[in-house]
Design an enzyme around this catalytic site. Structure first.
Site, PDB file in Angstrom:
ATOM      1  N   GLU A 113       0.462  -1.163   0.379  1.00  0.00           N
ATOM      2  CA  GLU A 113       0.182  -0.163   0.236  1.00  0.00           C
ATOM      3  C   GLU A 113       1.021   1.277  -0.448  1.00  0.00           C
ATOM      4  O   GLU A 113       2.603   0.323   0.342  1.00  0.00           O
ATOM      5  CB  GLU A 113      -0.634  -0.113   0.886  1.00  0.00           C
ATOM      6  CG  GLU A 113      -2.856  -1.171   1.104  1.00  0.00           C
ATOM      7  CD  GLU A 113      -3.133  -1.137   2.458  1.00  0.00           C
ATOM      8  OE1 GLU A 113      -3.549   0.294   2.658  1.00  0.00           O
ATOM      9  OE2 GLU A 113      -3.486  -1.949   2.716  1.00  0.00           O
ATOM     10  N   HIS A 233      -9.391   9.736   3.108  1.00  0.00           N
ATOM     11  CA  HIS A 233      -8.562   8.669   1.791  1.00  0.00           C
ATOM     12  C   HIS A 233      -8.858   9.075   0.806  1.00  0.00           C
ATOM     13  O   HIS A 233     -10.187   9.567   0.513  1.00  0.00           O
ATOM     14  CB  HIS A 233      -9.510   7.095   2.424  1.00  0.00           C
ATOM     15  CG  HIS A 233      -8.859   5.944   1.332  1.00  0.00           C
ATOM     16  ND1 HIS A 233      -8.649   5.596   0.374  1.00  0.00           N
ATOM     17  CD2 HIS A 233      -8.272   4.693   2.353  1.00  0.00           C
ATOM     18  CE1 HIS A 233      -7.868   4.481   0.297  1.00  0.00           C
ATOM     19  NE2 HIS A 233      -7.732   4.121   1.334  1.00  0.00           N
ATOM     20  N   ARG A 297      -0.681   9.055   1.795  1.00  0.00           N
ATOM     21  CA  ARG A 297      -2.179   9.108   1.768  1.00  0.00           C
ATOM     22  C   ARG A 297      -2.299  10.951   1.701  1.00  0.00           C
ATOM     23  O   ARG A 297      -2.933  11.240   0.953  1.00  0.00           O
ATOM     24  CB  ARG A 297      -3.202   8.466   2.705  1.00  0.00           C
ATOM     25  CG  ARG A 297      -3.696   6.894   2.698  1.00  0.00           C
ATOM     26  CD  ARG A 297      -4.318   6.592   3.615  1.00  0.00           C
ATOM     27  NE  ARG A 297      -4.630   5.125   2.919  1.00  0.00           N
ATOM     28  CZ  ARG A 297      -4.959   4.457   4.009  1.00  0.00           C
ATOM     29  NH1 ARG A 297      -5.255   4.917   5.184  1.00  0.00           N
ATOM     30  NH2 ARG A 297      -5.097   3.074   3.309  1.00  0.00           N
ATOM     31  N   ARG A 411      -0.862   8.112   9.021  1.00  0.00           N
ATOM     32  CA  ARG A 411      -0.418   7.470   9.187  1.00  0.00           C
ATOM     33  C   ARG A 411      -0.231   6.859   7.792  1.00  0.00           C
ATOM     34  O   ARG A 411      -0.419   6.586   6.892  1.00  0.00           O
ATOM     35  CB  ARG A 411      -1.672   6.645   9.965  1.00  0.00           C
ATOM     36  CG  ARG A 411      -2.098   4.936  10.668  1.00  0.00           C
ATOM     37  CD  ARG A 411      -3.168   4.956  10.741  1.00  0.00           C
ATOM     38  NE  ARG A 411      -4.563   5.126  10.062  1.00  0.00           N
ATOM     39  CZ  ARG A 411      -5.027   3.913   8.938  1.00  0.00           C
ATOM     40  NH1 ARG A 411      -4.302   2.579   8.654  1.00  0.00           N
ATOM     41  NH2 ARG A 411      -5.924   4.847   7.919  1.00  0.00           N
TER      42      ARG A 411
HETATM   43  C1  SIN Z   1      -7.091   0.265   2.857  1.00  0.00           C
HETATM   44  O1  SIN Z   1      -7.782  -0.542   2.571  1.00  0.00           O
HETATM   45  O2  SIN Z   1      -7.167   1.769   2.088  1.00  0.00           O
HETATM   46  C2  SIN Z   1      -7.273   0.960   4.066  1.00  0.00           C
HETATM   47  C3  SIN Z   1      -6.550   0.706   4.719  1.00  0.00           C
HETATM   48  C4  SIN Z   1      -6.088   1.546   6.225  1.00  0.00           C
HETATM   49  O3  SIN Z   1      -6.801   2.514   5.903  1.00  0.00           O
HETATM   50  O4  SIN Z   1      -5.443   1.266   6.393  1.00  0.00           O
END
Ligand code: SIN
Length: 549
Positions: A113, A233, A297, A411
């Protein structure tokens, strides 16, 4: 009188409930709706963690990514502690029956991610939180010492002496769904009430995320920190009409690329002459960060927000047509189904997405055991951040409700489930030690004072005020802030605070009244903290501080 009351039934609340019960304590588990109505249940991506505790390089890399994502202001001691404890706590979850996804070779499939430089995220496809919640609820229901109170909203903490500067929590008042209030005497209280995404119009959070635990603890004298850091997000499904839902960052981890309509047109045109034209070379994200769509993010969400403002559109596009559609549908079945419901096929159609409030990095100031710090009650400040030097005895906060210092100013993806389980374990350990040192239990706690209060006749003004609060936070206190918009928010919130205070003094509590009171209080602290922060870092971006995105 129970030994411990836990408020909230996400990963943090359930895990400490199980631990406490197995340690011989009597536990009350209070939750606002059903046990499964928690943010954990909606967590898609996964839980970050290095499984081999002897792999020093891998541990160091996780520390580095966490620190960097947090703008360098995370607490390095806490980061190291959490990263080092990850393997044991993830094993605890596996022992409780959580099935993380394995690849064909039988090893855990590790996802990628934004902000991660290595694959270290365990997942249960795109429903990791739901799988954790399933296993922990099953385990919790098997514990005889846990009494569950569903549809029960914690109202306020009861202190042994409200006038004292050394305060101790001795129980709480709760509101049942039949609108009666009852007193729950408790030797200790753990707040695991999750976040507060409902403060904003667009959110990935469930309806229960109204910041109740933070507001309640602050009224009892707790200190908060870092509330200016609100994570949006970047990829919440958004077509302007249908209810939005999260499109996991792991989809970008598997190669999806953010684009504007123009980027997509240009890329498709380029593919006519060069089949291998790289979609990343056409994405607006290439101007924002060299990691493109997989930057952290804060960066991705702000870049998307800037594109929305420039184009006047409601969404940017998450493009997956260059990826294997069958693989995507198998890897992300929940998302694929939700998209099918709105006539979008993953791996074929571009997905309209926009940023949405997702995670509140700040929260109740806690130490490394999840014990809540008391604030200096001689100082009257809206930020509620000055510490008294002591603890609010008998009160613990874990999960999103707490601010441990792990995340710094932003975060890192999938670090929150990890933080929740590590601190839940630690709070459980300290809880036992602390309870063993406590003498006589306090008896005869006061009942909720309802004399002279009437039933609220009309809820319509509250609905209006809640909408007003969410507009204020979205329009004036969103991803990009400015001095005049923050001050405007502050003035509007003062009016709302006055309105809710009038209702509170006159009427019996209802869920709507309690939530709005908590939301306004938290919104004021978020605004005050944002006004106080004089540098752009991580998730805090004030245009007036004149820094580039
Ligand atoms: C996501 O799946 O993008 C959210 C995971 C997170 O907020 O850490």
């Amino acid at each position: 009188m129970v030994d411990v009351t836990i408020v909230g039934s996400g990963i943090a609340g359930l895990f400490v409930a199980i631990r406490s019960a197995r340690a011989g304590q009597t536990v009350a588990l209070v939750t606002k709706q059903r046990l499964s109505d928690s943010s954990t249940n909606f967590a898609q991506g996964g839980i970050a963690g290095v499984l081999d505790r002897n792999d020093g390089d891998a541990l160091e890399a996780h520390v580095k990514d966490t620190l960097e994502a947090g703008g360098g202001i995370g607490n390095e001691k806490i980061i190291r502690m959490v990263v080092e404890e990850a393997a044991v706590r993830i094993q605890d979850l596996i022992d409780e029956g959580v099935n993380f996804h394995k690849n064909d070779s039988g090893n855990y499939d590790l996802a990628m991610e934004g902000g991660h430089n290595e694959r270290r995220i365990l997942h249960a496809k795109d429903a990791t939180g739901a799988e954790i919640e399933r296993a922990l609820i099953t385990a919790c229901l098997n514990e005889q010492r846990v009494t569950i109170y569903e549809d029960c909203l914690a109202l306020d903490l009861i202190l042994d002496d409200r006038t004292s500067n050394d305060r101790k929590v001795v129980g709480l008042w709760c509101l049942k769904s039949d609108s009666t209030v009852f007193t729950l005497p408790s030797r200790a209280v753990v707040l695991a009430t999750g976040g507060a995404g409902q403060l904003w119009r667009q959110t990935t959070n469930p309806s229960v995320a109204t910041g109740d635990g933070i507001a309640m603890a602050v009224r009892a004298g707790a200190a908060v920190r870092d509330l200016e850091f609100v994570q949006f997000h970047p990829t919440s499904y958004s077509n302007g009409t249908t209810k939005s839902f999260l499109i996991s960052e792991a989809v970008r981890g598997d190669g999806a690329v953010l684009m504007t309509e123009e980027d997509l047109t240009n890329w498709r045109a380029a593919k006519q002459s060069d089949q291998n034209a790289n979609p990343n070379d056409f994405s607006f994200m290439r101007h924002a960060d060299k990691r493109g769509s997989l930057a952290t993010r804060d960066i991705v969400a702000r870049a998307a927000d800037a594109e929305l403002k420039r184009s006047g559109r409601r969404h940017v596009l998450l493009v997956t047509e260059h990826l294997d559609a069958e693989h995507l549908a198998q890897r992300f079945p929940t998302i694929a189904q939700k998209l099918t419901d709105v006539r979008i096929e993953i791996g074929i159609d571009p997905i309209p997405v926009a940023p949405a409030a997702h995670y509140i990095v700040g929260g109740l100031a806690v130490n490394e055991w999840g014990e809540v710090k008391q604030r200096d009650l001689t100082i009257d400040e809206q930020t509620c951040t000055s510490l008294s030097g002591g603890m609010l005895e008998g009160l613990f906060a874990i999960g999103e409700t707490a601010c441990t210092g792990l995340h710094g100013a932003n975060r890192l993806a999938s670090n929150s489930l990890l933080e929740a389980v590590v601190f839940s374990h630690r709070a459980g350990v300290r809880l036992q030690e602390w309870l063993a040192t406590q003498g006589e239990e306090k008896t005869g706690l006061p009942d909720w004072r309802a004399d002279g209060l009437d039933n609220l006749q009309e809820h319509a003004p509250l609905v209006h005020d809640r909408a007003e609060l969410r507009s204020t936070m979205s329009d004036d206190m969103g991803l990009v802030k400015s001095g005049w918009r923050m001050n405007r928010a502050s003035r509007r919130l003062t009016l709302l605070d006055d309105e809710i205070d009038r209702i509170w003094r006159r009427c019996l509590p209802t869920r709507e009244v309690v939530e709005l009171r908590n939301m306004v209080q938290l919104a004021q602290m978020v605004t005050a903290a944002s006004l106080k922060r004089k540098e752009n870092i991580g998730l805090h971006y004030n245009l007036d501080l004149n820094k580039k995105i």
